[in-house]
Design a protein around this motif. Structure first.
Motif: not given
Length: 612
Positions: A93-98, A101-103, A124-129
């Motif tokens: 997630v920190a690297r932006g590999e959303l 990570t989601s999978a 956190d994933l949903k926030l970044r998306k």
């Protein structure tokens, strides 16, 4: 793991309440249930197993023993530091590999729906998306299992903040600070919320406190500079931006922030440093944009207009390439609004909303004089300035999102179906959400979000007694001023001169429609007239508002209220015609924009016939 360091102290403090006493053996109450007893023994035997603690938490919850369940889930958070899969997911997630990570998290939650750490990573994933509603829902689920989990509380507060649910966000972050009072992320978020609700002094105090502990953080120095600028402490603001550069010489945003002060000037050393940064290999795209706009301002101040335009153009091209904006879709959306908010619809629904006369909406395009109008009106003893409030847009966005889910007709068409009580409820929602910004007992308040011109029809349905003032600038003047301004967010139309001109045309067409559909409902102020004949225009505005003239409105520059926009320094000085014709220096580059504007530019301030 996102925010996990915040969870250690709170979970450790609760260990004893979960399933074992000071001796490390299962407590006597747990022995009464074979399932809980066996799970408790397993957790004691494998204290680093997050899964074992989650299972124990599930068992306690099934028996209604929520305090024990909470403690067990809290212990699972600490144990999750030994979970390789979750650690890797957090790093991804920190690297932006959303997507990757989601999978991982989707599979994890399918197998372990009560895994609170996985739930928080999902939030956190949903926030970044940008799925702030979804992030809030997941964070609430996480907190229902582990109420003392600071990282989940932070995720929820952030999601609410991004939805402009500021009072709720403030409540959540204050709750987090009770158990994690020193958490820098929580204090930083609270400072941002304080700015948003107009508590600028508190924001400054929070930033200063953070810098006393971590003076090497350039981002906090920049945020402090922004807050100081808002209340007119320009010299201190400059010092804060300079400190950001001192601790990080590559802090391109700090240079842009200095340029954004408008009244500040760069020394040759600053210009040389910015040019060196701009030429450096590996420069981030965002920093390229910051430096291009800052150098554009520096060149303009030096009188080198061709060089200034070259820098502005470079910054705009880079920013435009990074955003998604469809001018055709914008035109269609404006057309739908005009088609729906027609004379018949106003006749049908007028008077059904909330009857409060409190709000005064100042609308128009950015950089067209709305901050000046706000400062003038906010100097009246009966009017409070509350700056740019995001609530009309949030309400419209929520209605549109609901419509997309297929539960209702599309927005704005669904407004026909919600009835008189529904319109009044939307009006009250706006007023309730705006209340946190009202710091005085003055009967009227200003919402100066320029883009609310899109919601002029919505305003007249849900708040029929509210006032709307449209501030307009010469079309080419507006185009140049917008093109020279780097916006923090939004304003997708603002990075191409022809697209700005088209947006101006769509805006003027929509407002002309409202003039025809609801005559007299919107009061128009032309920026040039306000500058050249201030008292006449001020009296006209106050007559429209139903208020008596007060000479304080002409001494608006003495008002020490906080101002958040880039014009904050300019409105603290007596009115000047200096900026009215500044755009003419860029006339050589405005041919395509002028062609797009057509008669709007030739006949201004007269309004030519405008079609859809």
């Amino acid at each position: 793991m996102t925010g996990q360091s915040n969870s250690l102290s709170s979970s450790d403090a609760m260990d004893g309440a979960a399933s074992r006493g000071a001796t490390g053996k299962p407590d006597q109450e747990a022995v009464g249930s074979p399932s809980i007893a066996s799970l408790s023994a397993l957790a004691v035997k494998s204290p680093d197993s997050a899964k074992a603690w989650r299972r124990l938490g599930d068992a306690f919850r099934s028996k209604g023993r929520h305090r024990n369940a909470t403690a067990a889930y809290a212990r699972s958070i600490t144990a999750a530091f030994n979970d390789a899969e979750l650690l890797e997911a957090a790093r991804a997630v920190a690297r932006g590999e959303l997507e990757e990570t989601s999978a991982i998290i989707t599979r994890r939650l399918f197998a372990e729906p009560d895994d609170v750490v996985a739930l928080n990573i999902d939030a956190d994933l949903k926030l970044r998306k940008g799925d702030f509603v979804g992030a809030a829902a997941v964070a609430r689920r996480c907190l229902s299992l582990a109420p003392t989990y600071p990282a989940a509380r932070y995720s929820l507060a952030t999601a609410l903040f991004r939805q402009a649910r500021l009072a709720e966000a403030l409540q959540e972050i204050n709750t987090m600070l009770v158990t994690a009072p020193a958490d820098p992320l929580a204090r930083t978020l609270k400072a941002a919320i304080a700015v948003a609700v107009g508590d600028t002094e508190e924001s400054i105090a929070l930033h200063r406190g953070l810098l006393a502990e971590r003076p090497e953080q350039p981002g906090i120095w920049i945020s402090l500079g922004h807050s100081l600028r808002m209340i007119g402490l320009t010299d201190e603001s400059v010092s804060a931006y300079r400190e950001a550069i001192a601790v990080k010489p590559t802090a391109a945003e700090a240079y842009w922030s200095l340029a954004n002060l408008k009244t500040a000037r760069f020394a040759q050393g600053d210009i040389n440093a910015m040019r060196s940064l701009l030429a450096a290999p590996g420069l981030r795209e965002e920093d390229n944009v910051f430096l291009s706009f800052a150098l554009g301002k520096a060149s303009e101040d030096a009188g080198d207009i061709p060089q200034a335009f070259s820098h502005y153009q470079a910054g705009n091209i880079t920013r435009r390439a990074a955003i998604r904006y469809d001018p055709d879709q914008t035109s269609r959306n404006f057309g739908r609004l005009a088609q729906f908010f027609n004379c018949e619809r106003f006749d049908t629904h007028m008077g059904k909303g909330d009857s409060s006369p409190d709000p005064i909406f100042i609308v128009g395009l950015p950089r067209s004089g709305s901050t000046l109008v706000e400062q003038i009106l906010a100097s009246h003893p009966l009017i409070e300035g509350t700056q740019e409030l995001p609530y009309l847009d949030a309400i419209a966005h929520r209605l549109a999102t609901t419509a997309k889910e297929g539960k209702r007709a599309p927005y704005p068409e669904l407004l026909d179906r919600i009835g008189e009580s529904g319109l009044a409820e939307l009006g009250r929602e706006y007023l309730d959400r705006a209340r946190i910004h009202r710091k005085t007992r003055k009967p009227f308040f200003i919402d100066k979000m320029p883009g609310n011109f899109l919601h002029a029809g919505l305003v007249k349905l849900i708040l029929p007694n509210a006032k709307v003032i449209d501030v307009r600038r010469h079309p080419l003047g507006a185009c140049v001023s917008i093109y020279r301004q780097l916006f923090a967010q939004g304003q997708g139309f603002a990075y191409d001169l022809v697209e700005i001109a088209r947006y101006y045309r769509d805006y003027a067409t929509l407002m002309a429609h409202f003039d025809e559909a609801l005559p007299g409902a919107v009061h128009r102020v032309h920026y040039e007239s306000l500058v050249n004949d201030t008292e006449v225009e001020v009296r006209r505005m106050l007559t429209y508002l139903g208020l008596g003239f007060d000479p304080a409105c002409l001494r608006f520059y003495e008002n020490d209220r906080a101002v958040r926009t880039p014009s904050s320094e300019q409105v603290r000085r007596p009115i000047s015609s200096e900026g009215v014709n500044r755009w003419r220096a860029f006339a050589g580059w405005l041919g395509p924009a002028e062609g797009e504007l057509g008669a709007l530019a030739r006949l201004y301030p007269a309004l030519p016939p405008l079609g859809p």
